[in-house]
Enzyme design. Structure first.
Site, PDB file in Angstrom:
ATOM      1  N   GLU A 115       0.837  -1.212   0.000  1.00 29.49           N
ATOM      2  CA  GLU A 115       0.000   0.000   0.000  1.00 29.49           C
ATOM      3  C   GLU A 115       0.872   1.263   0.000  1.00 29.49           C
ATOM      4  O   GLU A 115       0.555   2.239  -0.678  1.00 29.49           O
ATOM      5  CB  GLU A 115      -0.932  -0.010   1.210  1.00 29.49           C
ATOM      6  N   GLU A 135      -4.514  -9.138   3.771  1.00 29.78           N
ATOM      7  CA  GLU A 135      -5.217  -8.756   4.998  1.00 29.78           C
ATOM      8  C   GLU A 135      -6.428  -9.620   5.315  1.00 29.78           C
ATOM      9  O   GLU A 135      -6.697  -9.930   6.485  1.00 29.78           O
ATOM     10  CB  GLU A 135      -5.647  -7.281   4.916  1.00 29.78           C
TER      11      GLU A 135
END
Length: 724
Positions: A115, A135
């Site tokens: 990210e 995640e």
């Protein structure tokens, strides 16, 4: 803590290199996030800095958010411990920085690491670098803009695939998808990244802010159709998890209302989800699995694993061939021994089919498959066992046969050779009874199919040497298993803990509860199949043999139902002949068979357990508890006898060995969320109504009364009952 830092060096070219130091994976602990904010602010302010490169130390870019931080949130309930890094760091400090920033990715960029990289204005990676947003597999959603930037960089369909599966891609695929701009050799990574940063600063290359891109999203109607399909898929593949739908909601927000609004919703949903039971369960399991590699007086005494180059596998049945497959595809030579040429040929063909299946499923290349099969050799005697480093016996569960084999291999194998058995139930002391010494005898209990299932239960006796245990743990990791060391007893850790599972279901059937209702309750809870279909698939002969072993070992708490024997008398053998509790037809899903009802009625007549001859009235919640609380009860006995090193080992083995739903955190973790007191009171009530099968263990009783979690470590020194 001094190791955890962020550094910045400005070169003569005006490029600042910002480096994350938090070995081994450079995860984003709070000091790292604060350090990055500080350095990017400095980049923005300094006139002598034209551009910046973000990288990581030690050959790794960044492994994502430090899960120790998430664990603290779970313990305290304080979500404010997690900094608001999505807007403050990834957007304001990086993407909206007045100077271009390039990510130099070496080794891996996972979760928050990827990210951060997507917030940069370009990404340069080394060959074979792993890129992933895993995640969801940890009970979270991305929290640094991953749900918004990934679709804008690789397209909506591919982004959803990566998010939903949590699986990594390599930098080469990332380049094709335009997630990676350039692939550079490791030794040139910084040089290429610095040049790229200057090229952007001097407008020779475009200055791209990924959050503002829309070219890969497609039209609104196309995007909504992709999302509709993804929601349907998620309901099918993750029916018991709300995470996937929440992640898709966040993606949709960004498509409908823009990337910034999507970021705000992502941050809000992330902070809600991080406190959920699913997040707590999956993060607990993450740490539990890693804890299995630490075994007192084995991994902490300075021993080094010996190299295992050649293994003898005795028995060419399903288990033996699965074990042999796992070894050869990991480049370990195997001698497969069988009784005669026919059995041996069948075994070799079975291994060839296993390897072929891995190729078909894309798990193995054709070249690697050919190499694997070239290091397999079939033999009919022990003459070539003179230089093997380990032998794994994988014959049928017969004590006498196993004793005979161990006497033979003790003579045929070199003194350093590890003597392992794949028994799933039998006490190792019985198998090794005639051997002297017994320090190299160990259990290597694989789960079927052995080349696919991830768990390896390593069974030690009081005499097994720490070196042998360490060697087998190392081999387990080499062949991509999760090795868990357990003590020696009937059924060891996994099968012993779960032996009441099917028995509890049988007891309910004999109390008048509909068999297929029980199946539905269990699968709705998250197990892949119910206890009766599990018997169909495993085979009735195996179940009866194991049932009898447990009846001998624990006669005070075994419920023996005549139902399986009645099925066999009626020509039903489960999946093996297409008729069991279900009907099995090629190309079709198993179908419940209503014609079994008369057999069930006959079973109920024989056991006479229904109160006043009438079925009990029971809720779905009670069905679940009457099946699983006896499992928790036996887990308590396993903990009391110290069959496992720590309670979390039972959580790992229950998920990897018995497919207990991972989002529940494992059998002991789940029991603690339910509460020891509720488990104890329920079992006590049922034991008074239905007998000793439900009688609460002393360990459970004591913990329930004192309000101590079942998973809490014992405060006293190891007991005389310890199996370790």
């Amino acid at each position: 803590m001094s190791q955890i830092r962020v550094t910045m060096e400005v070169g003569d070219d005006g490029v600042a290199v910002i480096t994350i130091f938090n070995p081994p994976l450079n995860t984003m602990a709070v000091p790292i996030i604060a350090g990055l904010m500080e350095k990017f602010d400095e980049v923005s302010r300094r006139n002598d800095v034209k551009a910046a490169v973000l990288t990581g130390s030690g050959g790794k870019f960044c492994g994502g958010l430090d899960l120790n931080l998430i664990q603290k949130v779970h313990l305290t309930g304080d979500v404010s411990l997690v900094p608001h890094a999505s807007v403050d760091l990834a957007l304001t400090a990086i993407e909206d920085c007045k100077k271009p920033i390039v990510a130099a990715i070496k080794g891996l960029a996972l979760g928050g690491g990827l990210e951060l990289a997507m917030g940069c204005h370009a990404r340069i990676a080394t060959p074979k670098a792993q890129l992933a947003l895993p995640e969801l597999s940890l009970g979270l959603i991305p929290g640094l803009g991953g749900t918004q930037r990934l679709p804008r960089l690789v397209g909506l369909s591919k982004a959803i695939e990566m998010l939903m599966s949590s699986k990594p891609i390599l930098s080469e695929e990332g380049k094709k998808l335009c997630l990676i701009d350039t692939i550079a050799p490791s030794e040139e990574l910084l040089k290429v990244s610095r040049k790229c940063a200057l090229d952007i600063a001097e407008r020779r290359k475009p200055w791209v802010k990924s959050l503002q891109r829309t070219d890969k999203i497609g039209s609104l109607s196309e995007a909504q159709e992709v999302l509709r399909f993804a929601r349907h898929q998620a309901k099918r593949t993750a029916p018991n998890s709300s995470l996937h739908q929440a992640c898709l909601d966040v993606i949709e927000e960004g498509i409908l209302h823009g990337g910034y609004k999507g970021l705000l919703k992502e941050d809000k949903v992330f902070r809600e989800i991080v406190l959920s039971d699913i997040s707590k369960g999956l993060v607990h399991l993450f740490f539990a699995q890693r804890a299995t590699s630490k075994v007192p007086k084995v991994t902490d005494v300075g021993l080094k694993p010996r190299q295992i180059k050649k293994v003898g596998v005795i028995g060419g049945g399903l288990m033996g061939c699965g074990i042999a497959t796992a070894l050869i595809v990991s480049n370990i030579c195997v001698l497969l021994k069988e009784l005669n040429s026919d059995y041996l040929l069948k075994g070799i063909k079975r291994i060839q089919a296993n390897v072929g299946g891995l190729v078909t499923r894309g798990k193995l290349t054709k070249d690697k498959a050919d190499k694997a099969l070239s290091i397999l050799k079939g033999v009919l005697d022990y003459s070539e066992f003179k230089d093997v480093d380990m032998v794994i016996e994988a014959v049928i569960e017969n004590v006498g046969l196993k004793q005979k084999i161990f006497s033979e291999i003790e003579k045929a194998c070199p003194p350093h050779c590890i003597l392992a058995t794949n028994t799933s139930t039998i006490d190792l002391n019985l198998i090794a009874d005639k051997l002297n010494p017994q320090d190299r005898v160990i259990g290597a209990h694989f789960f079927s199919p052995a080349h696919v299932m991830p768990l390896l239960e390593i069974v030690r006796t009081q005499k097994t040497s720490p070196q042998v245990i360490l060697d087998l743990m190392t081999i387990g990791k080499v062949i991509n298993k999760v090795p868990v060391v357990v003590g020696n007893c009937t059924g060891f850790a996994v099968n012993r803990t779960f032996f009441p599972y099917t028995q509890g279901a049988h007891l309910l059937v004999n109390l008048g509860v509909d068999l297929f209702r029980i199946e539905g309750v269990i699968t709705n809870f998250g197990l892949p199949m119910g206890p009766f279909q599990l018997q169909d698939v495993s085979g009735y002969g195996v179940f009866l043999a194991v049932w009898k072993e447990f009846a001998k070992a624990f006669p005070d708490r075994v419920f023996m139902s005549p139902l399986i024997e009645l099925f066999m008398k009626n020509g039903r053998n489960g999946k093996i002949n297409g008729k069991g509790y279900y009907i099995y037809e090629k190309g079709s899903k198993p179908k419940p068979d209503p014609s079994i009802l008369p057999i069930i009625e006959e079973c109920r007549r024989q056991t006479k357990l229904m109160p006043a001859g009438k079925p009990i009235t029971i809720s779905d919640k009670e069905i679940l508890e009457m099946v699983l609380f006896p499992v928790v009860n036996e887990a308590c006995r396993v903990l009391d006898e110290e069959v496992v090193v720590r309670a979390s080992d039972l959580d790992t083995t229950s998920v990897l060995g018995m497919s207990f739903p991972s989002h529940r955190g494992g059998i002991v973790f789940w029991a603690d969320t339910v509460g020891a007191n509720h488990v104890y009171k329920s079992l006590k009530e049922w034991s008074e109504a239905y007998g000793s099968f439900y009688k609460p263990s002393k360990y459970l009783e004591e913990r329930a009364i004192k309000g101590i979690p079942l998973s809490a470590a014992a405060t006293s020194s190891p007991s005389s009952k310890s199996r370790l």
